[in-house]
Design a protein around this motif. Sequence first.
Motif, short mmCIF file in Angstrom:
data_model
loop_
_atom_site.label_atom_id
_atom_site.label_comp_id
_atom_site.label_asym_id
_atom_site.label_seq_id
_atom_site.Cartn_x
_atom_site.Cartn_y
_atom_site.Cartn_z
N ARG A 593 4.24 83.95 -59.24
CA ARG A 593 3.28 84.15 -58.16
C ARG A 593 4.03 84.36 -56.84
O ARG A 593 4.70 83.44 -56.37
N GLY A 623 -5.18 83.65 -57.65
CA GLY A 623 -4.21 84.34 -56.80
C GLY A 623 -3.71 85.61 -57.47
O GLY A 623 -4.22 86.03 -58.52
N GLN A 624 -2.72 86.23 -56.84
CA GLN A 624 -2.09 87.43 -57.37
C GLN A 624 -0.77 87.07 -58.03
O GLN A 624 0.03 86.30 -57.48
N TYR A 625 -0.52 87.61 -59.22
CA TYR A 625 0.68 87.32 -59.99
C TYR A 625 1.37 88.62 -60.37
O TYR A 625 0.73 89.67 -60.47
N SER A 647 -4.56 89.80 -61.37
CA SER A 647 -5.41 88.97 -60.51
C SER A 647 -5.97 87.81 -61.31
O SER A 647 -6.45 88.00 -62.44
N GLN A 649 -8.79 84.89 -61.00
CA GLN A 649 -9.96 84.51 -60.22
C GLN A 649 -10.67 83.34 -60.88
O GLN A 649 -10.59 83.15 -62.10
#
Length: 662
Positions: A593, A623-625, A647, A649
């Motif tokens: 991440r 988050g964004q990975y 993403s 969520q």
Amino acid sequence: MRKLILLSVGVVLAALVATLGWRLSPRGGPPPVPHPEPVDLPARPPVTATRPDVAVSFDLRLHARIPGAERGTPLEGTARFALTNPRTGEPLRGVRPLGWLNRRASGQAAPDEATCKERIQTYLGGFLAARADANLNSYLFLTLNHDQTLSVIDPQISLDRTKLQNLVSLGGEPADWALPPDRKALFLSIPVHGTVSVVDLRRFVVVRNVHVGKSPGRLAVSPDGRTVWVANEGDGTVSVIDTASYQVLRTLEVGDGEHAFAFSDGGRTAWVSSSDGEELVAVDVSSLEETGRVKVGPGVGSIAYSAVARALYAVQVRTHEALVVDTTRREVARRIPLAPSPDLLRFDNSGRWAFVLYPRGDRVDVLDAASNQLAHTLTGFSQPDQLLFTSAYAYVRNTEDARVSLIELASLAREGKPSIAQVAMGQKKPSESRGLGRAPPFAAMPEGNSAIIAGTADRALFLYSEGMMAPRGSLLNYGREPKAVLVLDRSLHEVEPGVFTAEAVVRDNGPYDVYFLLDNPRTVTCLEWDVREVPEDVSASGKQPLALTPEFNPSTPLSPGVSTPLRFRLSPLPDAKDPRPVRAEEVRVLMFRPPSGRWLQRPLPRRVEEGLFEVEVSPSEPGQYQLLVGVEGRGAPFGVLPHFTLSVQPALAARPSPEAPQ
């Protein structure tokens, strides 16, 4: 590179040379083979951009491949930024610009201002998945380890576990190392083999083992960078190696014992001391002819030259003195009394202050070259043995304490006691390690106000910024004790007022986006440079060796805390060197991440069928990975193959597992 003039006048000249006796030792070997200098390809006009406070001019001057280079060898060149004040036209001096080059994908538009800023921010993050084709700000840490290896560490990669870039086996314990100013090769003395190993700093492999004298120890690079001087401590000689051809130019008889080096007269004269000999030997750096000797008596150890005093300083261990040698008259001009057992002597960058360390005691003496007198006696150290200078401080390592002492250089000229700060570096004192070595355990960082320090017994590196009372970060050395550390700086340097250059390597023709960042005055801009000179075989060799195809939809969100299977295909391309099917044990997968990379998983791939693999990922929170796949043995380490942004969520309702796009 020095031009060698070979005069062939037949037998008469050969006889004359033999009669004159040039004192060439049989160990010297054949004369050096000149290496062809790189030839610049035709230059093109620079591209420019003008902003309110800075006018930026950029060009890339590529070199033709050296004759005999292997097919597929990329082109090297010099990236050049010229910065001026747009209102006055004056060069912008003393700033620290940052720059990157990246090949623009076919059909992609040039970056607008917002995209330019976003991409620069990504580059600053150091992510493997978003690295530029040419980073003009890069630097590496080289560590000399207790297990006869050389570690190459990239501190600018944001993932803690992937900073070790290379590990070079040296085949023997090194005594010292030396880095010429062109930073193309590293020289390491290997006493047990009587050799100097040469490590290519592009490929990080040992390319030559140069046979010198017996038990080579100390190394020194001449100020012009053309020669490396080797102290052969087992036979009383010094070998001089050409840094271009890696061959011994001459072997000189200088006296028994340990040797030290210094250079005077703007680098034209080399001085050599020998601990068991009675004289300092002067050698002309160009001709390698001895030009004189100075009687000093046995016991001279460390030596250093001061341009301020225009004199050579030498530590006389047996008589506990610092000798001030007049290099013009070739005589000892002054003797400065010292305490018993003095050792290392070094001048700060100004050439005024000479520091003398006492590794068996608790003191440091400071001599003033302006007056040739002892200026300060500083105490409170714990067997100090090594020195590093920045513009503001002298760093002193204490071997019996896990701290580094910082002496403020400006305070040496003021009345009263100089200012000394004590900074703890790790938990263990250096003497707890398996050996301290001769090379310095610290190096100045490119910005000039910080240092990287080897915590030998802690098996770690500590990054220290001046003004702080503790290190601001640390790096593991992967279980090895770092006995010494160097910074291999490949970043932009100011070569003339307002002109900054760095080396760049390109593999493809086509448009490159040039990203430029300057902190003060704050300037962000992007330019375009069209590369046209790369041979076809280079572009072919730089292509990805494998095709990576996802069998999942990267745009489908994942759920936190849920294990999700992801499948992908890996297959060799038609022109790949290794056409065999990829095996699961070859594949590495990394999910992390950004921006910190603190959350990180390394899921193990499972073979589903030939060329099809599956991993289970379990992201911890929304988050964004980033998901990276690497097959290093096929020439595709992390960052080469396409990466995927996933993403995660919150699971408000049950979500279907990601499926292949229809």
